[in-house]
Design a protein around this motif. Structure first.
Motif: not given
Ligand code: T1G
Length: 698
Positions: A602-612, A654-657, A681-689
């Motif tokens: 539940i937390v994972r999905r909720y936060m994935a939607a928020m972050v996305n 970790g953005l990739p996960a 883009k960030l994941v592809a470039e290995g960068r963070s927010f």
């Protein structure tokens, strides 16, 4: 280059003056300067040493910009002990905000004097650590366990008079810190007073620290620093001083290494960075001497209250004298709260309600105000009417602001002849309490109007975030997405109650369904009807169970029932037994076979939607930087502060996960779960927010 610690001998007193603007933070150079100054005073054969700060404050703590970097000697706890062990009498003279390591330097001195306006405290827990330079060992010796636990676990600031009555300081004197400090040191020498090391004072009797630890942990709602600090106070009572200091250091370093410290430090700096916009450098705000508010409902009355409390005269425009009077009563009720809390006096209350507030029913009353904020009905037609009248009535240069929470400010501006003067000022209810202010910049809004919005926010004590124009701006747009993710989980098998519990365990003060009940289910109902009227995408998942709740008159707390039943009060809320049958019927109607969800999913999905969605909001320039989204969610949506905000949390996860999660969810629903291009883009470039935040600051 001016010394960060000035040295001077006046008679038989050596004076160490800190000069490290803006807040005399105890960076390495300052610590070294203090250590050298003490040694020099001892070599000079004086009798006493005075330590004070030039500029706005005594030391305001360790230099938190050094956190995370390899520590350099002298370490602060050793410096405090070095000061205390000096054979000379050491006096600290406090002004401004003597906080954290700053107060610990003073506690390592033998005597402490302060100016009446001085404030002090040990706010380390607010940034995820705990006093680490003897605060948990010396303060309890001075004030006992109860007072030191309150001060250390709350992180609150204490006024000089309270500090005096508690015994934290010895004197409060009017005058410049240097002068009152010198006079006090002189008096101590002349009276033959000896050194008075706090560490040699008796430690308080131990109490049941496990019970104290548990009670503090419970109150901290998932934050670990306050309870960990209790273990420091326990060490003070149970161990010899030097072992207590070692134990404090161990506990401090544990917290220093924690994610919560990273999150809270990020929040500390983000809320300061968010108001720094390069495009506003050198841009002067317009005059702000009076404002008008249109609409005296909850929002308008709240905005008027905030402005009045900030010292701004307010013209409150309503459509009829009765409505205007009702607005005044709402404002008086709000101000009554400030009166009860001692924020204003009775006299100020009367001045604000009878003089500073003017009621009006004609638009002409707004002809001379510097800025108008409308808080009328959230309907574009009504907004356009209001702005058309404002355009005709308000003086040239007046700022015309809408408090709309999602409508298109460009469209509103276009119905005036002065779009450059139009801006969105989205307050959060209750507007005189909630600190977040979204400053919605339309395409034609002039830079000095934006600067005026930020200036108003500062005057009202808000944390202002610049937002671009879209449906819901930053906060409500992201809220709509993560709330939809929760609704999808309800349709697929989770209950609103399990979701609320899981998110409250994650650190939210309230889960999304409890929040909806508080805000009023009719708000979400209106949004769903609007979006259906605008036409839902064929792949968008819809549900009618919540509408049925509203059709039965259940709007949440205000009607006594919503997702929860409030018959026993808001705190003792219980699930409304009518809800699950409605959800089960909906699932059956949609042919859904419910499945189990773990709290973690539940937390994972909720936060994935928020972050996305947050990544889309940053990628589209609606929010300038990731930190702008973090500050918005922290200050307007109850996001747990010790996690730093959704994008700080995402970096630490970790953005990739996270992207992998989103891509996996997209296989079930490729309409709702479309990965944000910026995240990819960030994941592809290995960068963070955080890399984006740093790029913008550079
Ligand atoms: N270190 C570094 N920079 C600091 C700082 C600090 N402690 N405090 C403030 N600044 C910067 C801030 O980022 C801003 O920078 C400018 O100073 C003005 O601050 C061992 C380890 C002192 C009440 O937690 O509460 O001691 O934006 O805008 O509103 O036990 O700053 O101008 O570039 O906030 O007047 C404990 C944190 C540290 C105090 C002033 N001390 N600071 O408020 O101005 S941990 C604190 C504050 C510690 C020891 C432990 C407030 C303030 P810029 P500001 P303000």
């Amino acid at each position: 280059m001016t010394e960060v610690i000035g040295y001077e001998v006046i008679g038989d007193i050596a004076v160490l003056a800190a000069n490290n603007p803006p807040v005399n933070a105890l960076g390495h150079a300052v610590r070294q300067g203090l250590a050298d100054g003490i040694a020099r005073a001892e070599a000079d054969g004086v009798k006493a040493v005075l330590i004070y700060g030039e500029g706005r404050t005594f030391f305001a703590g360790a230099d938190i910009r050094e956190f995370g970097k390899p520590p350099k000697e002298p370490f602060l706890p050793d410096l405090c002990t070095r000061i205390e062990s000096s054979p000379l009498i050491v006096v600290s003279a406090l002004h401004g905000t003597a906080l954290g390591g700053g107060l610990e330097i003073a506690l390592g001195s033998h005597y402490r004097i302060a100016v009446p306006s001085a404030r002090m405290g040990l706010p380390e827990v607010l940034i995820g650590v705990m006093p680490g330079a003897g605060g948990t060992q010396r303060l309890p010796r001075l004030v006992g366990i109860d007072a030191s636990t309150d001060i250390i676990t709350s992180g609150r600031q204490i006024k000089a008079d309270e500090a005096l009555s508690l015994g934290i300081i010895d004197r409060v004197e009017d005058g410049a810190p240097r002068d009152i400090g010198l006079a006090y040191a002189r008096e101590l020498i002349d009276s033959g007073a000896g050194r008075r090391p706090v560490s040699e004072m008796a430690a308080p009797e131990a109490v049941d620290f496990d019970a104290l630890y548990e009670s503090v942990l419970k109150k901290a709602r998932g934050q670990i620093a306050p309870a960990t600090a209790v273990r420091g106070i326990q060490a003070c009572c149970e161990l010899p001083f030097d072992q207590g200091m070692k134990r404090e250091r161990e506990l401090f370093m544990e917290l220093m290494a924690s994610d919560q410290r990273q999150g809270l430090i990020h929040a500390f700096f983000a809320e300061r960075e968010v108001g720094k916009l390069p495009e506003l450098k050198g841009v002067e705000p317009r005059t702000l001497a009076s404002i008008g508010v249109i609409g005296g409902g909850t929002m308008g009355a709240g905005i008027a209250t905030a402005a009045l409390l900030a010292g701004l005269p307010v013209v409150m425009l309503e459509m009829t004298p009765e409505a205007a009077q009702a607005a005044k009563e709402r404002i008086a009720k709000n101000l009554g709260g400030a009166l009860k809390r001692g924020k204003i006096s009775q006299e100020q209350f009367e001045q604000l309600t009878e003089k500073a507030l003017t009621l009006a029913t004609e638009y002409d009353a707004l002809s001379d105000v510097d800025l108008v904020i409308e808080a009328v009905f959230e309907e574009m037609g009504v907004k356009k009417q209001v702005f058309g009248k404002l355009d005709a009535v308000c003086k040239q240069g007046a700022v015309l602001a809408s408090n709309t929470s999602y409508l298109d400010v460009n469209e509103i501006a276009a119905c005036t002849a002065r779009p450059a003067d139009v801006i969105g000022l989205h307050f959060f209810s209750p507007a005189h309490v909630m600190k977040l202010l979204e400053i919605v910049v339309a395409d034609k809004t002039a830079p000095d109007v934006v600067a005026t919005g930020f200036a108003l926010g500062k005057m009202l004590g808000k944390v202002s975030v610049r937002a671009g124009v879209c449906d819901g701006f930053i906060g409500n747009r992201i809220l709509s997405t993560y709330r939809t993710a929760a609704d999808h989980m309800v349709l697929d098998g989770a209950s609103p109650y399990q979701i609320d519990k899981a998110l409250e365990a994650f650190g939210f003060a309230m889960g999304p369904y409890a929040v909806a009940d508080l805000a009023g289910l009719d708000i979400g109902w209106a949004v769903r009807k609007r979006k259906r009227a605008e036409g839902l995408h064929p792949k968008a998942r819809d549900a009618s169970y919540a509408d049925k709740l509203c059709e039965d008159g259940h709007f949440g707390q205000k009607t006594g029932k919503g997702y929860y039943d409030y018959a026993a009060g808001a705190k003792a809320r219980v699930p409304n037994e009518e809800v699950m049958p409605l959800i089960e019927a909906e699932r059956a109607e949609q042919g859904i076979t419910p499945r189990d969800f773990t709290d973690e999913e539940i937390v994972r999905r909720y936060m994935a939607a928020m972050v996305n969605e947050a990544a889309k909001v940053v990628g589209e320039g609606i929010a300038r930087r990731p930190l702008d989204v973090d500050v918005t969610l922290l200050y307007g949506y109850g996001f747990p502060r010790y996690r730093g905000g959704p994008l700080k949390w995402a970096d630490m996860q970790g953005l990739p996960a996270l992207l992998d999660d989103i891509r996996r969810y997209a296989q079930e629903d490729d309409y709702f779960w479309q990965p944000a291009p910026l995240l990819e883009k960030l994941v592809a470039e290995g960068r963070s927010f955080d890399d984006l935040n740093k790029e913008d600051a550079a």
